[in-house]
Design an enzyme around this catalytic site. Structure first.
Site, short mmCIF file in Angstrom:
data_model
loop_
_atom_site.label_atom_id
_atom_site.label_comp_id
_atom_site.label_asym_id
_atom_site.label_seq_id
_atom_site.Cartn_x
_atom_site.Cartn_y
_atom_site.Cartn_z
N ASN A 47 -26.43 39.51 21.71
CA ASN A 47 -27.65 40.31 21.60
C ASN A 47 -27.37 41.63 20.88
O ASN A 47 -26.29 42.20 20.98
CB ASN A 47 -28.32 40.54 22.96
CG ASN A 47 -27.42 41.17 24.00
OD1 ASN A 47 -26.22 40.99 24.00
ND2 ASN A 47 -28.02 41.93 24.92
N VAL A 48 -28.38 42.07 20.14
CA VAL A 48 -28.29 43.30 19.33
C VAL A 48 -29.56 44.10 19.57
O VAL A 48 -30.64 43.70 19.13
CB VAL A 48 -28.14 42.96 17.82
CG1 VAL A 48 -28.09 44.24 16.99
CG2 VAL A 48 -26.89 42.11 17.58
N CYS A 58 -32.16 38.71 20.59
CA CYS A 58 -31.44 37.98 21.64
C CYS A 58 -30.22 37.25 21.06
O CYS A 58 -30.19 36.92 19.86
CB CYS A 58 -32.36 36.95 22.29
SG CYS A 58 -33.57 37.67 23.40
N GLU A 60 -29.35 34.18 21.55
CA GLU A 60 -29.67 32.81 21.08
C GLU A 60 -30.34 32.86 19.71
O GLU A 60 -30.19 31.94 18.90
CB GLU A 60 -30.58 32.10 22.08
CG GLU A 60 -29.99 31.95 23.47
CD GLU A 60 -30.29 33.14 24.38
OE1 GLU A 60 -30.47 34.27 23.88
OE2 GLU A 60 -30.36 32.93 25.61
N CYS A 95 -34.44 33.27 27.50
CA CYS A 95 -35.82 33.73 27.71
C CYS A 95 -36.79 32.75 27.03
O CYS A 95 -36.38 31.82 26.34
CB CYS A 95 -36.00 35.15 27.14
SG CYS A 95 -36.03 35.21 25.34
N CYS A 98 -36.51 32.35 23.24
CA CYS A 98 -35.28 31.65 22.86
C CYS A 98 -35.35 30.16 23.20
O CYS A 98 -34.77 29.34 22.50
CB CYS A 98 -34.08 32.32 23.50
SG CYS A 98 -33.77 33.94 22.77
N1 THU Z 1 -31.41 38.68 26.07
C1 THU Z 1 -30.80 37.71 25.31
O1 THU Z 1 -29.94 38.01 24.48
N2 THU Z 1 -31.18 36.43 25.51
C2 THU Z 1 -32.11 36.03 26.40
O2 THU Z 1 -32.44 34.85 26.44
C3 THU Z 1 -32.67 36.97 27.35
C4 THU Z 1 -32.42 38.40 27.07
C5 THU Z 1 -31.04 40.07 25.85
C6 THU Z 1 -32.13 40.92 25.25
C7 THU Z 1 -31.74 42.31 25.70
O3 THU Z 1 -30.80 42.84 24.77
C8 THU Z 1 -31.04 42.08 27.03
O4 THU Z 1 -30.72 40.69 27.07
C9 THU Z 1 -31.90 42.43 28.26
O5 THU Z 1 -33.12 41.76 28.22
#
Ligand code: THU
Length: 132
Positions: A47-48, A58, A60, A95, A98
């Protein structure tokens, strides 16, 4: 093409490694994803986040970009790890957005974190078939 079988230990190791590159200064929540492609490649994403919170990406989503940037193909299995403590990351669930991205890249049979298929995580999906 011969069917590839996921080595979950390897995928989780790769997901934990890439989570160390997560840029998550706002949530402190690190996410790493590693996916097996149907040609045997493994692609990754983390995630970035962004100062404009809603623009964060995210893990994914980054993984799906890496899939296409490295030649495309279909995802067969994806390991996702999440957590605040980089030394104690746990298997995680994607999420809603994703789940939709993973459905497009691997379909309903795509395995997530050795626990679920995307079909279980996203029942009655909207997908490519709807647009044919
Ligand atoms: N996040 C993801 O990278 N993937 C997901 O499926 C759920 C959430 C990240 C987004 C954000 O940077 C952090 O998790 C908190 O929501």
């Amino acid at each position: 093409m011969t069917a590839v079988r996921p080595d979950w230990d390897h995928l989780f190791r790769r997901a934990r490694a890439v989570a160390r590159h997560a840029y998550a200064p706002y949530s402190g929540y690190h996410v790493g994803a590693a996916g097996l492609v149907d040609d045997g490649r493994v692609v990754e994403g983390c995630n970035v986040e962004n100062a404009s919170y809603g623009l964060g990406l995210c893990a994914e989503c980054a993984l799906v970009c890496a899939l296409h940037a490295s030649g495309g193909g279909r995802l067969v299995a994806v390991a996702v790890v999440v957590g605040r403590d980089l030394d104690d990351l746990q298997p995680g669930k994607p999420c809603g957005r994703c789940r939709q991205l993973l459905y497009e890249a691997g379909g309903a049979d795509l395995l997530v974190s050795a626990r679920h298929t995307v079909g279980e995580l996203l029942p009655d999906p909207f997908g490519p078939d709807a647009l044919r």
